[in-house]
Design an enzyme around this catalytic site. Structure first.
Site, PDB file in Angstrom:
ATOM      1  N   ARG A 191      35.188  21.601  -9.856  1.00  0.00           N
ATOM      2  CA  ARG A 191      35.097  20.141  -9.914  1.00  0.00           C
ATOM      3  C   ARG A 191      36.229  19.536 -10.727  1.00  0.00           C
ATOM      4  O   ARG A 191      36.764  20.164 -11.631  1.00  0.00           O
ATOM      5  CB  ARG A 191      33.771  19.722 -10.560  1.00  0.00           C
ATOM      6  CG  ARG A 191      32.528  20.081  -9.761  1.00  0.00           C
ATOM      7  CD  ARG A 191      31.305  19.607 -10.504  1.00  0.00           C
ATOM      8  NE  ARG A 191      31.350  18.161 -10.690  1.00  0.00           N
ATOM      9  CZ  ARG A 191      30.721  17.281  -9.890  1.00  0.00           C
ATOM     10  NH1 ARG A 191      29.988  17.715  -8.889  1.00  0.00           N
ATOM     11  NH2 ARG A 191      30.825  16.000 -10.114  1.00  0.00           N
ATOM     12  N   GLY A 208      22.893  28.143  -3.291  1.00  0.00           N
ATOM     13  CA  GLY A 208      23.124  28.428  -4.698  1.00  0.00           C
ATOM     14  C   GLY A 208      21.908  28.252  -5.568  1.00  0.00           C
ATOM     15  O   GLY A 208      21.290  29.206  -6.024  1.00  0.00           O
ATOM     16  N   GLN A 209      21.543  26.992  -5.791  1.00  0.00           N
ATOM     17  CA  GLN A 209      20.555  26.678  -6.804  1.00  0.00           C
ATOM     18  C   GLN A 209      19.249  27.465  -6.641  1.00  0.00           C
ATOM     19  O   GLN A 209      18.734  28.030  -7.603  1.00  0.00           O
ATOM     20  CB  GLN A 209      20.289  25.169  -6.819  1.00  0.00           C
ATOM     21  CG  GLN A 209      19.727  24.652  -8.135  1.00  0.00           C
ATOM     22  CD  GLN A 209      18.209  24.666  -8.169  1.00  0.00           C
ATOM     23  OE1 GLN A 209      17.559  24.695  -7.136  1.00  0.00           O
ATOM     24  NE2 GLN A 209      17.643  24.661  -9.362  1.00  0.00           N
ATOM     25  N   ARG A 243      32.699  20.470 -14.834  1.00  0.00           N
ATOM     26  CA  ARG A 243      31.433  20.457 -15.575  1.00  0.00           C
ATOM     27  C   ARG A 243      30.702  21.797 -15.576  1.00  0.00           C
ATOM     28  O   ARG A 243      29.838  22.022 -16.394  1.00  0.00           O
ATOM     29  CB  ARG A 243      30.535  19.312 -15.090  1.00  0.00           C
ATOM     30  CG  ARG A 243      29.509  19.636 -14.038  1.00  0.00           C
ATOM     31  CD  ARG A 243      28.478  18.542 -13.888  1.00  0.00           C
ATOM     32  NE  ARG A 243      29.092  17.261 -13.549  1.00  0.00           N
ATOM     33  CZ  ARG A 243      28.590  16.397 -12.660  1.00  0.00           C
ATOM     34  NH1 ARG A 243      27.466  16.676 -12.038  1.00  0.00           N
ATOM     35  NH2 ARG A 243      29.203  15.263 -12.400  1.00  0.00           N
ATOM     36  N   HIS A 244      31.019  22.686 -14.640  1.00  0.00           N
ATOM     37  CA  HIS A 244      30.457  24.040 -14.753  1.00  0.00           C
ATOM     38  C   HIS A 244      31.541  25.106 -14.605  1.00  0.00           C
ATOM     39  O   HIS A 244      31.981  25.667 -15.588  1.00  0.00           O
ATOM     40  CB  HIS A 244      29.259  24.267 -13.820  1.00  0.00           C
ATOM     41  CG  HIS A 244      29.324  23.573 -12.493  1.00  0.00           C
ATOM     42  ND1 HIS A 244      30.258  23.887 -11.546  1.00  0.00           N
ATOM     43  CD2 HIS A 244      28.538  22.599 -11.950  1.00  0.00           C
ATOM     44  CE1 HIS A 244      30.056  23.145 -10.467  1.00  0.00           C
ATOM     45  NE2 HIS A 244      29.026  22.355 -10.681  1.00  0.00           N
ATOM     46  N   HIS A 274      23.253  22.938   1.415  1.00  0.00           N
ATOM     47  CA  HIS A 274      22.847  21.905   0.461  1.00  0.00           C
ATOM     48  C   HIS A 274      21.332  21.756   0.459  1.00  0.00           C
ATOM     49  O   HIS A 274      20.746  21.375   1.452  1.00  0.00           O
ATOM     50  CB  HIS A 274      23.490  20.536   0.719  1.00  0.00           C
ATOM     51  CG  HIS A 274      23.507  19.693  -0.537  1.00  0.00           C
ATOM     52  ND1 HIS A 274      24.417  19.915  -1.550  1.00  0.00           N
ATOM     53  CD2 HIS A 274      22.711  18.687  -0.963  1.00  0.00           C
ATOM     54  CE1 HIS A 274      24.181  19.057  -2.535  1.00  0.00           C
ATOM     55  NE2 HIS A 274      23.158  18.317  -2.215  1.00  0.00           N
ATOM     56  N   GLY A 275      20.736  22.132  -0.656  1.00  0.00           N
ATOM     57  CA  GLY A 275      19.284  22.008  -0.807  1.00  0.00           C
ATOM     58  C   GLY A 275      18.496  23.074  -0.074  1.00  0.00           C
ATOM     59  O   GLY A 275      17.265  22.992   0.004  1.00  0.00           O
ATOM     60  N   GLU A 322      34.944  25.415  -3.052  1.00  0.00           N
ATOM     61  CA  GLU A 322      34.682  24.008  -2.746  1.00  0.00           C
ATOM     62  C   GLU A 322      35.512  23.148  -3.693  1.00  0.00           C
ATOM     63  O   GLU A 322      35.576  23.439  -4.895  1.00  0.00           O
ATOM     64  CB  GLU A 322      33.197  23.680  -2.948  1.00  0.00           C
ATOM     65  CG  GLU A 322      32.285  24.478  -2.038  1.00  0.00           C
ATOM     66  CD  GLU A 322      30.800  24.183  -2.270  1.00  0.00           C
ATOM     67  OE1 GLU A 322      30.014  24.486  -1.363  1.00  0.00           O
ATOM     68  OE2 GLU A 322      30.446  23.664  -3.352  1.00  0.00           O
ATOM     69  N   ASN A 377      26.335  30.691  -3.818  1.00  0.00           N
ATOM     70  CA  ASN A 377      27.038  29.790  -4.717  1.00  0.00           C
ATOM     71  C   ASN A 377      26.607  30.113  -6.146  1.00  0.00           C
ATOM     72  O   ASN A 377      25.426  29.997  -6.486  1.00  0.00           O
ATOM     73  CB  ASN A 377      26.699  28.339  -4.358  1.00  0.00           C
ATOM     74  CG  ASN A 377      27.476  27.359  -5.202  1.00  0.00           C
ATOM     75  OD1 ASN A 377      27.646  27.555  -6.399  1.00  0.00           O
ATOM     76  ND2 ASN A 377      27.949  26.293  -4.597  1.00  0.00           N
ATOM     77  N   GLU A 422      31.041  22.522   7.522  1.00  0.00           N
ATOM     78  CA  GLU A 422      29.776  22.878   6.893  1.00  0.00           C
ATOM     79  C   GLU A 422      28.890  21.645   6.949  1.00  0.00           C
ATOM     80  O   GLU A 422      29.234  20.597   6.407  1.00  0.00           O
ATOM     81  CB  GLU A 422      29.980  23.323   5.442  1.00  0.00           C
ATOM     82  CG  GLU A 422      28.657  23.640   4.765  1.00  0.00           C
ATOM     83  CD  GLU A 422      28.795  24.385   3.446  1.00  0.00           C
ATOM     84  OE1 GLU A 422      27.790  24.499   2.739  1.00  0.00           O
ATOM     85  OE2 GLU A 422      29.915  24.855   3.137  1.00  0.00           O
ATOM     86  N   HIS A 437      32.446  25.866  -6.842  1.00  0.00           N
ATOM     87  CA  HIS A 437      32.972  24.506  -6.751  1.00  0.00           C
ATOM     88  C   HIS A 437      33.785  24.233  -8.008  1.00  0.00           C
ATOM     89  O   HIS A 437      33.228  24.189  -9.103  1.00  0.00           O
ATOM     90  CB  HIS A 437      31.797  23.527  -6.634  1.00  0.00           C
ATOM     91  CG  HIS A 437      32.213  22.095  -6.456  1.00  0.00           C
ATOM     92  ND1 HIS A 437      31.296  21.084  -6.272  1.00  0.00           N
ATOM     93  CD2 HIS A 437      33.428  21.498  -6.429  1.00  0.00           C
ATOM     94  CE1 HIS A 437      31.931  19.929  -6.135  1.00  0.00           C
ATOM     95  NE2 HIS A 437      33.231  20.159  -6.249  1.00  0.00           N
ATOM     96  N   ASP A 481      27.731  28.692  -8.968  1.00  0.00           N
ATOM     97  CA  ASP A 481      27.956  27.594  -9.925  1.00  0.00           C
ATOM     98  C   ASP A 481      26.867  27.485 -10.981  1.00  0.00           C
ATOM     99  O   ASP A 481      27.141  27.203 -12.145  1.00  0.00           O
ATOM    100  CB  ASP A 481      28.001  26.232  -9.202  1.00  0.00           C
ATOM    101  CG  ASP A 481      29.273  26.037  -8.399  1.00  0.00           C
ATOM    102  OD1 ASP A 481      30.221  26.810  -8.602  1.00  0.00           O
ATOM    103  OD2 ASP A 481      29.312  25.110  -7.576  1.00  0.00           O
ATOM    104  N   HIS A 482      25.610  27.661 -10.556  1.00  0.00           N
ATOM    105  CA  HIS A 482      24.505  27.409 -11.491  1.00  0.00           C
ATOM    106  C   HIS A 482      24.415  28.442 -12.613  1.00  0.00           C
ATOM    107  O   HIS A 482      23.741  28.214 -13.613  1.00  0.00           O
ATOM    108  CB  HIS A 482      23.178  27.252 -10.735  1.00  0.00           C
ATOM    109  CG  HIS A 482      23.035  25.882 -10.164  1.00  0.00           C
ATOM    110  ND1 HIS A 482      23.630  25.522  -8.969  1.00  0.00           N
ATOM    111  CD2 HIS A 482      22.443  24.754 -10.636  1.00  0.00           C
ATOM    112  CE1 HIS A 482      23.380  24.240  -8.732  1.00  0.00           C
ATOM    113  NE2 HIS A 482      22.660  23.758  -9.726  1.00  0.00           N
ATOM    114  N   THR A 493      29.584   9.737   2.209  1.00  0.00           N
ATOM    115  CA  THR A 493      28.899   8.946   3.232  1.00  0.00           C
ATOM    116  C   THR A 493      27.471   8.704   2.762  1.00  0.00           C
ATOM    117  O   THR A 493      27.049   9.256   1.756  1.00  0.00           O
ATOM    118  CB  THR A 493      28.852   9.719   4.562  1.00  0.00           C
ATOM    119  OG1 THR A 493      28.307  11.006   4.284  1.00  0.00           O
ATOM    120  CG2 THR A 493      30.218   9.862   5.160  1.00  0.00           C
ATOM    121  N   THR A 494      26.731   7.928   3.533  1.00  0.00           N
ATOM    122  CA  THR A 494      25.365   7.584   3.138  1.00  0.00           C
ATOM    123  C   THR A 494      24.543   8.829   2.844  1.00  0.00           C
ATOM    124  O   THR A 494      23.779   8.875   1.903  1.00  0.00           O
ATOM    125  CB  THR A 494      24.656   6.771   4.249  1.00  0.00           C
ATOM    126  OG1 THR A 494      24.970   7.384   5.496  1.00  0.00           O
ATOM    127  CG2 THR A 494      25.111   5.334   4.244  1.00  0.00           C
TER     128      THR A 494
END
Length: 267
Positions: free
Chosen positions: A52, A243-244, A56-57, A221-222, A77, A14, A158, A50, A16-17, A107-108
């Site tokens: 968005r 990504g990050q 924003r990026h 994610h993460g 995404e 990813n 995913e 992504h 994006d960053h 979701t939560t």
């Protein structure tokens, strides 16, 4: 899909960053497009971005240039917003991954609220499929969500690994470097270990359930160099989108080496 017969686990990088870094100064550098050739040569299997609603990026021009120039398949995404979906249909990525963006769609844990927004999601999926775009849903590792997802015309899910990554960080990160409150970190290690185990079991169960239902399974994610190993042990997970952590490491090692390091862990 390019991964149908991939024995090894595929890596979606990813980028994006890179755009996040650019937007910090609103100038032209670094340009995410410059990453495409590097990603391919370093062994990435796909490019993930992504687009968005708030741009924003990654912006529309980035998305167009990436689609046009990418030597690798592009996983785009996006939200279920009708305006975004029609842009995605024009861009024709190899895959669209539907992700939540508005608070009420989450979701939560952080995946797409498939049960709560079923009709809207169905509409988006049908439109993308009409344009011959593979569709993935970014969802929590949850049985009822997988059941609901499977009744849509999707190719892949995913699994959201954010909860697992958070618990992992609480267990393995020195206090000074986390964003977690002190009280969260005062949890006994035994309790955190139990939580980590439970979180992994949820991901595993969800992955096998989705696989049984004929869906391709990705996760993301993460995920980083420390916590990714457990994901590689789940045989039915065929792809990770990261990504990050890769872009963060690339500041010190260069992007190619950061990708090579991650690919080595996946192997």
């Amino acid at each position: 899909s390019f991964m149908k017969n991939a024995a090894k686990i595929a890596l979606g990088v990813n980028i994006d960053h890179i755009a996040v870094l650019r937007e910090a100064r609103r100038i032209n550098d670094p340009d995410p497009v410059d990453a495409l050739g590097v990603c391919k040569r370093a062994g990435a299997d796909q490019i993930t971005i992504h687009l968005r609603e708030d741009r924003r990026h990654i912006n529309d021009l980035d998305a167009q240039k990436i689609m046009f120039n990418s030597p690798l398949p592009v996983n785009l995404e996006c939200s279920i917003d009708p305006d975004i979906i029609s842009i995605v249909c024009q861009l024709k990525p190899h895959r669209a991954t539907l992700v939540p963006e508005k608070r009420e769609e989450v979701t939560t844990e952080g995946g797409l609220d498939v049960l709560g927004h079923f009709e809207k999601i169905k509409k988006a999926v049908d439109q993308l499929k009409a344009h011959e775009i593979d569709v993935s849903l970014f969802i929590d590792p949850n049985e009822s969500v997988i059941e609901a997802s499977q009744s849509l015309d999707i190719d892949m899910v995913e699994l959201h690994t954010g909860a697992y990554a958070n618990i992992y960080a609480m267990l393995n990160t020195p206090l000074a470097t986390t964003h977690h409150s002190i009280t969260e970190l005062e949890r006994p290690r035994s309790e955190l270990k139990t939580m980590l185990h439970r979180s992994l079991e949820e991901i595993k169960d969800a992955a096998y359930l989705a696989h049984q239902k004929g869906l391709l399974v990705a996760a993301g994610h993460g995920l980083n160099y420390q916590n990714v190993e457990a994901m590689c042990e789940i045989e039915v997970i065929k792809e990770l989108n990261i990504g990050q952590s890769i872009i963060a490491r690339s500041v010190f090692t260069g992007l190619a080496q950061a990708i090579i390091d991650m690919k080595a862990l996946l192997a």
